[in-house]
Design a protein around this motif. Structure first.
Motif, PDB file in Angstrom:
ATOM      1  N   ASP A   1       0.715  -1.042  -0.010  1.00  0.00           N
ATOM      2  CA  ASP A   1      -0.122   0.027  -0.086  1.00  0.00           C
ATOM      3  C   ASP A   1       0.918   1.159   0.099  1.00  0.00           C
ATOM      4  O   ASP A   1       2.030   1.216   0.575  1.00  0.00           O
ATOM      5  CB  ASP A   1      -0.867  -0.158   1.233  1.00  0.00           C
ATOM      6  N   ALA A   2       0.006   2.193  -0.523  1.00  0.00           N
ATOM      7  CA  ALA A   2       1.116   3.672  -0.454  1.00  0.00           C
ATOM      8  C   ALA A   2       1.399   4.126   1.016  1.00  0.00           C
ATOM      9  O   ALA A   2       0.339   3.683   1.945  1.00  0.00           O
ATOM     10  CB  ALA A   2       0.129   4.625  -1.204  1.00  0.00           C
ATOM     11  N   PRO A   3       2.236   4.733   1.209  1.00  0.00           N
ATOM     12  CA  PRO A   3       2.519   5.066   2.532  1.00  0.00           C
ATOM     13  C   PRO A   3       1.165   5.671   3.420  1.00  0.00           C
ATOM     14  O   PRO A   3       1.088   5.315   4.823  1.00  0.00           O
ATOM     15  CB  PRO A   3       3.598   6.041   2.642  1.00  0.00           C
ATOM     16  N   ASP A   4       0.408   6.681   2.631  1.00  0.00           N
ATOM     17  CA  ASP A   4      -0.444   7.089   3.545  1.00  0.00           C
ATOM     18  C   ASP A   4      -1.587   6.168   3.834  1.00  0.00           C
ATOM     19  O   ASP A   4      -2.342   6.363   4.735  1.00  0.00           O
ATOM     20  CB  ASP A   4      -1.036   8.398   2.790  1.00  0.00           C
ATOM     21  N   VAL A   5      -2.056   5.481   2.612  1.00  0.00           N
ATOM     22  CA  VAL A   5      -3.018   4.483   2.932  1.00  0.00           C
ATOM     23  C   VAL A   5      -2.694   3.419   3.919  1.00  0.00           C
ATOM     24  O   VAL A   5      -3.312   2.913   4.990  1.00  0.00           O
ATOM     25  CB  VAL A   5      -3.303   3.675   1.648  1.00  0.00           C
ATOM     26  N   PHE A   6      -1.354   3.051   4.029  1.00  0.00           N
ATOM     27  CA  PHE A   6      -0.839   2.059   4.869  1.00  0.00           C
ATOM     28  C   PHE A   6      -0.953   2.632   6.289  1.00  0.00           C
ATOM     29  O   PHE A   6      -1.341   1.834   7.373  1.00  0.00           O
ATOM     30  CB  PHE A   6       0.624   1.883   4.755  1.00  0.00           C
TER      31      PHE A   6
END
Length: 123
Positions: free
Chosen positions: A57-62
């Motif tokens: 996942d993208a860092p912000d989603v993670f």
């Protein structure tokens, strides 16, 4: 007797809540280990593996998912703690001993009656 059933219901509910807590923990670990990207945490330790972008996942989603998982864990842990706090205090040991002795006597009497009934039926 009714009070004992209520206590058993609380124990069953506590078991269910603990099972759900363990499921949340397991799912959280599975998510964190499968959807995280490899990040270098030290200059001395290089990254030797990489994942395809669709595998993490993208860092912000993670981060958003991590916060949600932590919230789920905290809520469930507080529910478990509340159930534990609502459990009754155990009876004093002397009362437990007396109760077990009375149950043992009842069981011995029931066994004796059962043996008599079997003997009568076999005659």
């Amino acid at each position: 007797m009714l009070q004992e059933l209520s206590h058993m219901d609380r124990i069953t509910q506590l078991q269910d809540e603990i099972q759900q807590l363990l499921t949340i923990m397991s799912s959280t670990i599975a998510y964190l280990t499968s959807r995280a990207n490899f990040v270098q945490v030290s200059q001395d330790v290089p990254i030797t593996k990489s994942r395809n972008p669709e595998k993490y996942d993208a860092p912000d989603v993670f981060e958003a998912h991590k916060k949600e998982l932590v919230t789920d864990l905290i809520v469930k842990a507080k529910q478990v703690e509340y159930l534990i706090q609502s459990m009754p205090e155990p009876d004093p040991e002397e009362e437990q001993v007396e109760r077990l002795q009375a149950l043992e006597q009842e069981m011995a009497q029931a066994n004796a009656e059962y043996i008599q009934a079997v003997n009568r039926a076999s005659k």
